[in-house]
Write an enzyme that holds these catalytic residues in place. Structure first.
Site, PDB file in Angstrom:
ATOM      1  N   GLU A  76      -5.891  32.207 -25.064  1.00  0.00           N
ATOM      2  CA  GLU A  76      -6.249  33.316 -24.799  1.00  0.00           C
ATOM      3  C   GLU A  76      -5.457  33.976 -26.382  1.00  0.00           C
ATOM      4  O   GLU A  76      -6.277  34.966 -26.985  1.00  0.00           O
ATOM      5  CB  GLU A  76      -5.056  33.748 -24.207  1.00  0.00           C
ATOM      6  CG  GLU A  76      -4.771  35.194 -23.769  1.00  0.00           C
ATOM      7  CD  GLU A  76      -3.606  35.553 -22.568  1.00  0.00           C
ATOM      8  OE1 GLU A  76      -3.579  37.164 -22.580  1.00  0.00           O
ATOM      9  OE2 GLU A  76      -2.638  34.889 -21.710  1.00  0.00           O
ATOM     10  N   ASP A  77      -4.607  33.928 -26.864  1.00  0.00           N
ATOM     11  CA  ASP A  77      -3.878  33.868 -28.150  1.00  0.00           C
ATOM     12  C   ASP A  77      -4.606  34.073 -29.997  1.00  0.00           C
ATOM     13  O   ASP A  77      -3.952  34.757 -30.610  1.00  0.00           O
ATOM     14  CB  ASP A  77      -2.582  33.904 -28.071  1.00  0.00           C
ATOM     15  CG  ASP A  77      -2.318  35.339 -27.346  1.00  0.00           C
ATOM     16  OD1 ASP A  77      -2.765  35.816 -26.925  1.00  0.00           O
ATOM     17  OD2 ASP A  77      -0.933  34.975 -27.189  1.00  0.00           O
TER      18      ASP A  77
END
Length: 714
Positions: A76-77
């Site tokens: 996700e990051d």
């Protein structure tokens, strides 16, 4: 600050060195991927996944869960793709990471929608591997512990979401330790002043309580030792949110709640649990009706224990829970205990309770997916699921003697849908303990429920007023939604064909090219969708017919000669279902001249031709539809009568008898005073048409108490 070396040392208590090395490798990979990223508190971002893994290690989760915790924010990051994780750490770990990532990836228009969509995704992720939710719970736990770096409004929003969704899920999966901490952290974030006041009050009385707890504990331990029973005795502390809830919901003072002393006795076998119960009941006097056996009948989340309440010295109330070590592990760690005992190859041979508990969790997830399939949208899904998160249970029996655990307040309809959706859809009646009973009657623990079905039956919309379970509610809505669609499509087809008749056209004769061209211009996917829109009154059949005629002319290059045909009125059969409504202002019945008014979302509303409420639409052929009744109708219709009667004893009963003698049913009856001598009876009765109504009115006029009678309509 926790380091990977400290964490690896802790893991030696239950994981072999080769598995610990895999966890280390996942940490170093995450550290590299998150390099340069900081948390709001200013710490390196990798401290967060390390702490999440630490939380999971406290409930002794397997090495793959810990690796997924280390990597849960990588997809996700950071720039790392899923394929890279798959190559480095294998399919199982990658799927857990992907499942957690998908819960928060998508952005939505509203916070409610986001929460609902995320919960749907969580259900799907859990169906593949239930460890996804355990990693997510640990992630939320660490976020709650570090809320201090956020603005107060954001703290409150996250706490509310946690209390609404994550805390109940922890409870449903039996992870009591997580639930208690999450609830207390949410309480402190949402109501910091109330939390501080309750904590201060708890600290103030704790010194005095310690002496009483020590005395009671000593008495119990002494008696168990004399009887030769093994038992670890612990005093249980009430957590802040639990105290606040009892004060708020039950309107009890702080001292009333804290006057109860709670203990847990953990012993070695199920047999010992019942023997300890006997010893405790000999030591202190039990309170009547306060004993619960959750060992024989476990809670829905797998919890097992004996609960009893006793009168101690000076009549101090004492709450005692008695359970085995294995039951204690399930009570505190819930489904997480499955991995602990799977790793150690320790399973309760007597009743296989750990495998059984894991099966319960999977059964719950399966139920979530069924509810999701039937839900119309994410908000409806989450509304249904919240109903199941998760009230107290009742335990009822099938005719074969099987036990079903269901939420408090359930009815026979909930029971039917719990057995199978098809049984719920076709149920017509029920027997409770062999006696016929209303389908809406709430069930009690211990009752035997038998469902009576009929092949042609279908769900009643009124069931939505009393069903309790999410499964029943979503299945009924799903059925009614599909039924309404098919009825809307049928009505839409009839209305469109009626309007096409103006232009000497028929829907079946229109070319596919003309229909597809119109649908494309209107942005509607299929002809069925168009017919449903017309049937629901969202589109005017006349306008659609005109546009289709123009497209047909263009295609054929043959302009019409302007001669307008007058179509036959649309025939009402009485079997159209939910997309045709009979107006309550004039209550039309067969034999009355009628006209239809298209109402958006409701479909066709039928009025008496002379109804005053149609004045604004008269002359607008696009809004009004000419109708006629089918000659033979078996359905009954509501009609309202005002009957003036003399104020004599038993007049209502005599009126009811007159109506019944004319083969009509009374839907409602109300009385109002006109003067000292005359009273007015408002009757709503069911008749088959004007001829039947005439017979009813004739029968009423024969009644000596009746002085006047008239039909009410706008």
């Amino acid at each position: 600050m926790l380091t990977i070396d400290d964490f690896a040392t802790q893991l030696t208590s239950y994981l072999p060195s080769d598995k610990i090395n895999l966890v280390r490798r996942a940490y170093y990979y995450a550290e590299q991927a998150h390099e340069g990223q900081k948390r709001r508190s200013g710490e390196p971002y990798v401290t967060h996944p390390l702490e999440v893994a630490q939380i999971l290690s406290e409930i002794r989760m397997d090495h793959q869960s810990l690796m997924a915790a280390m990597l849960h924010d990588v997809i996700e990051d950071t720039e790392v793709p899923k394929t890279a994780l798959l190559e480095q750490f294998g399919e199982e770990v990658t799927e857990i990471v992907d499942g957690v990532s998908k819960l928060t990836q998508i952005h939505f228009e509203s916070k409610e929608q986001a929460q609902a969509e995320n919960f749907q995704k969580m259900a799907l992720a859990m169906s593949r591997d239930i460890r996804v939710i355990l990693v997510k719970l640990a992630d939320r736990m660490h976020n709650m512990r570090t809320l201090g770096a956020l603005r107060p409004d954001k703290r409150r929003r996250i706490a509310r979401e946690t209390l609404d969704i994550y805390s109940p899920i922890a409870h449903r999966l039996g992870i009591n330790d997580f639930r208690i901490e999450l609830e207390d952290l949410c309480f402190q974030a949402m109501y910091p002043m109330r939390a501080r006041m309750i904590q201060k009050a708890v600290n103030k009385i704790s010194g005095h309580r310690k002496e009483i707890v020590a005395d009671i504990k000593h008495d119990i331990e002494d008696r168990l030792e004399r009887e030769g029973l093994i038992g670890r005795v612990e005093g249980r502390q009430k957590h802040l949110y639990s105290i606040y809830q009892k004060m708020d919901r039950h309107e009890k003072s702080f001292h009333e709640i804290m006057d109860v002393f709670a203990f847990r006795i953990v012993t070695d076998t199920v047999d010992s649990c019942y023997r300890v119960l006997g010893v405790i009941h000999n030591l202190f006097k039990p309170v009547p009706d306060r004993f619960k056996d959750y060992i024989a009948i476990p809670k829905a989340n797998g919890y097992q224990s004996l609960h009893t309440t006793l009168f101690g010295v000076y009549r101090i109330p004492i709450e005692v829970q008695i359970r085995t070590e294995e039951m204690d592990a399930v009570a505190n760690m819930g489904i997480a205990s499955h991995w602990l005992y799977k790793n150690d190859n320790e399973v309760d041979e007597e009743n296989g309770q750990f495998h059984n508990h894991h099966a319960r969790a999977r059964q719950w997830v399966k139920g979530l997916l069924e509810i999701q399939k039937n839900a119309g949208n994410p908000l409806e899904f989450i509304e249904n699921v919240k109903l199941d998160l998760f009230p107290d249970e009742v335990y009822v029996f099938t005719p074969k003697g099987d036990i079903l655990e269901m939420p408090t307040g359930v009815t026979a309809v909930d029971f039917a849908y719990n057995v199978h959706t098809d049984i719920g859809n076709s149920c017509v009646a029920c027997r409770i303990d062999r006696h016929l009973a209303p389908l809406s009657q709430p069930l009690q623990s211990g009752q035997t429920v038998e469902i009576i079905t009929s092949p042609g039956a279908q769900p009643n919309p009124a069931w939505l007023d009393f069903v309790v379970t999410a499964k029943a509610r979503s299945a009924i809505r799903h059925f009614l939604k599909n039924q309404k669609r098919s009825e809307s499509m049928e009505l839409g087809r009839r209305l469109l064909n009626k309007s096409l008749y103006h232009f000497e056209l028929n829907l079946d004769e229109l070319s596919t090219k003309v229909i597809d061209s119109w649908l494309d211009q209107a942005g509607i996917k299929t002809l069925d969708d168009l017919l449903e829109e017309i049937g629901l009154g969202n589109r005017m059949a006349y306008l659609v017919a005109r546009q289709l005629m123009e497209l047909t002319e263009t295609e054929m290059n043959q302009p019409q000669d302007g001669v307008e045909n007058i179509p036959a009125p649309l025939m009402i059969t009485g079997t159209e279902g939910m997309v045709i409504k009979y107006a309550k202002c004039c209550r039309p019945i067969p034999g009355d001249p009628i006209v239809g008014h298209m109402s958006s979302g409701r479909g066709l509303v039928i009025h008496n031709e002379a109804c005053k409420n149609l004045n604004e639409f008269r002359g607008n052929t696009e809004k009004l539809v000419s109708l006629t009744w089918k000659k033979q109708l078996e359905q009954e219709f509501s009609v309202e009568l005002k009957v003036g009667v003399e104020n004599v004893r038993g007049v209502v009963a005599s009126i009811a008898t007159s109506v019944t003698e004319a083969d009509a049913n009374i839907e409602s009856i109300t009385l109002e005073d006109h003067d000292a001598r005359i009273r007015v009876v408002d009757l709503v009765i069911n008749v088959q048409g004007r001829e039947h109504l005439a017979r009813v009115m004739k029968r009423l006029k024969v009644n000596k108490a009746v002085v006047s009678i008239s039909r009410e309509r706008a």
